[in-house]
Design a protein around this motif. Structure first.
Motif, PDB file in Angstrom:
ATOM      1  N   ASP A 102     -16.357  19.026  88.221  1.00 21.11           N
ATOM      2  CA  ASP A 102     -16.162  19.863  87.040  1.00 21.11           C
ATOM      3  C   ASP A 102     -16.520  21.305  87.347  1.00 21.11           C
ATOM      4  OD1 ASP A 102     -18.845  19.114  87.377  1.00 21.11           O
ATOM      5  OD2 ASP A 102     -19.292  19.453  85.275  1.00 21.11           O
ATOM      6  N   ASP A 103     -16.040  22.191  86.472  1.00 25.26           N
ATOM      7  CA  ASP A 103     -16.324  23.622  86.665  1.00 25.26           C
ATOM      8  C   ASP A 103     -16.204  24.322  85.315  1.00 25.26           C
ATOM      9  OD1 ASP A 103     -16.881  26.046  87.894  1.00 25.26           O
ATOM     10  OD2 ASP A 103     -15.447  25.718  89.534  1.00 25.26           O
ATOM     11  N   TYR A 104     -16.615  25.612  85.291  1.00 25.71           N
ATOM     12  CA  TYR A 104     -16.577  26.380  84.044  1.00 25.71           C
ATOM     13  C   TYR A 104     -15.140  26.713  83.651  1.00 25.71           C
ATOM     14  CZ  TYR A 104     -21.527  26.778  84.838  1.00 25.71           C
ATOM     15  OH  TYR A 104     -22.842  26.465  85.029  1.00 25.71           O
ATOM     16  N   PRO A 105     -14.862  26.816  82.357  1.00 28.07           N
ATOM     17  CA  PRO A 105     -13.497  27.155  81.936  1.00 28.07           C
ATOM     18  C   PRO A 105     -13.167  28.634  82.189  1.00 28.07           C
ATOM     19  CG  PRO A 105     -14.911  26.743  80.014  1.00 28.07           C
ATOM     20  CD  PRO A 105     -15.766  26.540  81.217  1.00 28.07           C
ATOM     21  N   TYR A 106     -11.972  28.907  82.683  1.00 23.33           N
ATOM     22  CA  TYR A 106     -11.481  30.286  82.731  1.00 23.33           C
ATOM     23  C   TYR A 106     -11.446  30.830  81.316  1.00 23.33           C
ATOM     24  CZ  TYR A 106      -9.757  30.283  87.565  1.00 23.33           C
ATOM     25  OH  TYR A 106      -9.655  30.264  88.922  1.00 23.33           O
ATOM     26  N   GLU A 151      -6.126  21.410  81.710  1.00 17.59           N
ATOM     27  CA  GLU A 151      -4.864  20.979  81.095  1.00 17.59           C
ATOM     28  C   GLU A 151      -3.876  20.399  82.108  1.00 17.59           C
ATOM     29  OE1 GLU A 151      -4.847  20.945  77.862  1.00 17.59           O
ATOM     30  OE2 GLU A 151      -2.746  20.356  77.557  1.00 17.59           O
ATOM     31  N   ARG A 152      -3.946  20.847  83.365  1.00 21.69           N
ATOM     32  CA  ARG A 152      -2.973  20.390  84.368  1.00 21.69           C
ATOM     33  C   ARG A 152      -3.128  18.908  84.695  1.00 21.69           C
ATOM     34  NH1 ARG A 152      -4.382  25.586  87.929  1.00 21.69           N
ATOM     35  NH2 ARG A 152      -6.407  24.930  87.087  1.00 21.69           N
ATOM     36  N   ILE A 153      -4.310  18.344  84.404  1.00 24.97           N
ATOM     37  CA  ILE A 153      -4.511  16.899  84.638  1.00 24.97           C
ATOM     38  C   ILE A 153      -3.559  16.085  83.753  1.00 24.97           C
ATOM     39  CG2 ILE A 153      -6.185  15.003  84.420  1.00 24.97           C
ATOM     40  CD1 ILE A 153      -8.382  17.103  85.072  1.00 24.97           C
ATOM     41  N   LYS A 154      -3.239  16.651  82.595  1.00 24.23           N
ATOM     42  CA  LYS A 154      -2.406  15.907  81.635  1.00 24.23           C
ATOM     43  C   LYS A 154      -0.979  15.709  82.126  1.00 24.23           C
ATOM     44  CE  LYS A 154      -5.396  17.092  77.840  1.00 24.23           C
ATOM     45  NZ  LYS A 154      -5.588  17.910  76.638  1.00 24.23           N
ATOM     46  N   THR A 155      -0.577  16.475  83.165  1.00 25.78           N
ATOM     47  CA  THR A 155       0.778  16.263  83.706  1.00 25.78           C
ATOM     48  C   THR A 155       0.879  14.912  84.413  1.00 25.78           C
ATOM     49  OG1 THR A 155       0.262  17.350  85.813  1.00 25.78           O
ATOM     50  CG2 THR A 155       1.127  18.754  84.047  1.00 25.78           C
ATOM     51  N   LEU A 156      -0.253  14.287  84.711  1.00 23.20           N
ATOM     52  CA  LEU A 156      -0.235  12.963  85.354  1.00 23.20           C
ATOM     53  C   LEU A 156       0.040  11.847  84.345  1.00 23.20           C
ATOM     54  CD1 LEU A 156      -3.481  13.281  87.521  1.00 23.20           C
ATOM     55  CD2 LEU A 156      -1.147  13.128  88.417  1.00 23.20           C
ATOM     56  N   ALA A 157      -0.151  12.144  83.063  1.00 24.85           N
ATOM     57  CA  ALA A 157      -0.173  11.086  82.042  1.00 24.85           C
ATOM     58  C   ALA A 157       1.169  10.907  81.355  1.00 24.85           C
ATOM     59  CB  ALA A 157      -1.242  11.398  81.007  1.00 24.85           C
ATOM     60  N   THR A 158       1.481   9.650  81.017  1.00 24.80           N
ATOM     61  CA  THR A 158       2.636   9.385  80.153  1.00 24.80           C
ATOM     62  C   THR A 158       2.203   9.385  78.684  1.00 24.80           C
ATOM     63  OG1 THR A 158       2.229   7.012  80.328  1.00 24.80           O
ATOM     64  CG2 THR A 158       3.831   7.954  81.863  1.00 24.80           C
ATOM     65  N   ASP A 159       0.918   9.129  78.425  1.00 25.52           N
ATOM     66  CA  ASP A 159       0.407   9.038  77.050  1.00 25.52           C
ATOM     67  C   ASP A 159      -0.969   9.695  76.959  1.00 25.52           C
ATOM     68  OD1 ASP A 159       2.112   6.525  75.713  1.00 25.52           O
ATOM     69  OD2 ASP A 159       1.810   6.314  77.872  1.00 25.52           O
ATOM     70  N   GLU A 160      -1.191  10.461  75.907  1.00 27.09           N
ATOM     71  CA  GLU A 160      -2.546  10.961  75.609  1.00 27.09           C
ATOM     72  C   GLU A 160      -2.987  10.232  74.351  1.00 27.09           C
ATOM     73  OE1 GLU A 160      -2.672  15.295  75.342  1.00 27.09           O
ATOM     74  OE2 GLU A 160      -1.153  15.381  76.917  1.00 27.09           O
ATOM     75  N   VAL A 161      -4.058   9.448  74.463  1.00 24.60           N
ATOM     76  CA  VAL A 161      -4.416   8.560  73.358  1.00 24.60           C
ATOM     77  C   VAL A 161      -5.885   8.724  72.966  1.00 24.60           C
ATOM     78  CG1 VAL A 161      -4.290   6.193  72.486  1.00 24.60           C
ATOM     79  CG2 VAL A 161      -2.711   6.920  74.257  1.00 24.60           C
TER      80      VAL A 161
END
Ligand code: ADE
Length: 240
Positions: free
Chosen positions: A50-54, A122-132
């Motif tokens: 983990d790291d600090y948010p831009y 947010e870029r991690i979400k490109t791996l997902a087919t569903d956000e639940v």
């Protein structure tokens, strides 16, 4: 069904996923669960994930690198399986429901990504087919949410519930809450089982159950009635 889970706390799954019906499904080879600690894939010398948010703000975010690399390793192991669904657990996702459990149960491979800290890059979400999401509250991480979704999904797999446990009248499978049920004795401390259930008239019993399910749903979850089609007979039962 094969289920992969990406989590920083793999031990959280070791008890709950090996008890009761889910545990039995694993023993019976109807289900295989692999938990991957994505910290093991961190390229950082301190194994940070983990790291600090831009742009500033409180808290830390999960970085993409460990999760992308863990996913690549999981894909490598599962080459012979269809890609299936990749579900990211997030309180900002779509609320989980029985329909989703039914859809998940029709897949042969599911992957759950469990977040921690303040959230995901947010870029991690490109791996997902569903956000639940499990519901409108914030948990300390996605693990408990993943376990609930896995439990609701696995019990729908063919062969997982024995005939005695299987319940076609399950709350939600009919779109209504379940009707009240009773077992022996017929009189428990003066509390009687409704007479209609004792007389063996299956048509009357079915009608009574439908009426109770309708009434109960109207009383406790009227929102569910907007989502199903009621017929004239249902309205008559509700008015009785
Ligand atoms: N992570 C934290 N809170 C969550 C929720 N409500 N659903 C899914 N994942 C979560």
């Amino acid at each position: 069904m094969k289920i992969d889970i990406l989590s920083l706390f793999p031990d959280m799954f070791s008890g709950p996923m090996h008890e009761s019906i889910v545990g039995k499904a694993i023993e019976d080879h109807l289900l295989d669960i692999d938990v991957t600690n994505f910290r093991d894939y961190s390229s950082n010398k301190h194994n940070n994930v983990d790291d600090y948010p831009y742009g500033g703000g409180a808290g830390m975010l999960l970085q993409p690198q460990p999760i992308f690399d863990a996913m690549a390793a999981i894909d490598e192991t599962n080459q012979q399986l269809p890609k299936g669904r990749v579900i990211i657990l997030d309180p900002g996702g779509k609320p989980f429901n029985q329909k989703m459990a039914e859809n998940f149960a029709s897949e042969s491979h599911l992957t759950f990504i469990c977040g921690h800290y303040e959230g995901y890059d947010e870029r991690i979400k490109t791996l997902a087919t569903d956000e639940v999401s499990l519901g409108d509250y914030v948990l300390t991480g996605g693990e408990l949410a993943a376990m609930v979704m896995i439990d609701a999904t696995v019990r729908l797999l063919p062969g997982v519930l024995g005939n005695e446990e299987s319940a076609p009248g399950d709350s939600f499978s009919t779109g209504l809450l379940e009707y009240p049920q009773y077992s022996r004795p017929a009189d428990f401390r003066g509390m009687q089982v409704p007479e209609v259930l004792l007389n063996g008239n299956h048509q009357l019993i079915a009608q009574w159950r439908r009426k109770q399910a309708l009434k109960r749903t109207l009383q406790k979850r009227p929102d569910l009635l907007d989502k199903i089609k009621l017929d004239r007979k249902d309205f008559e039962l509700l008015e009785e």
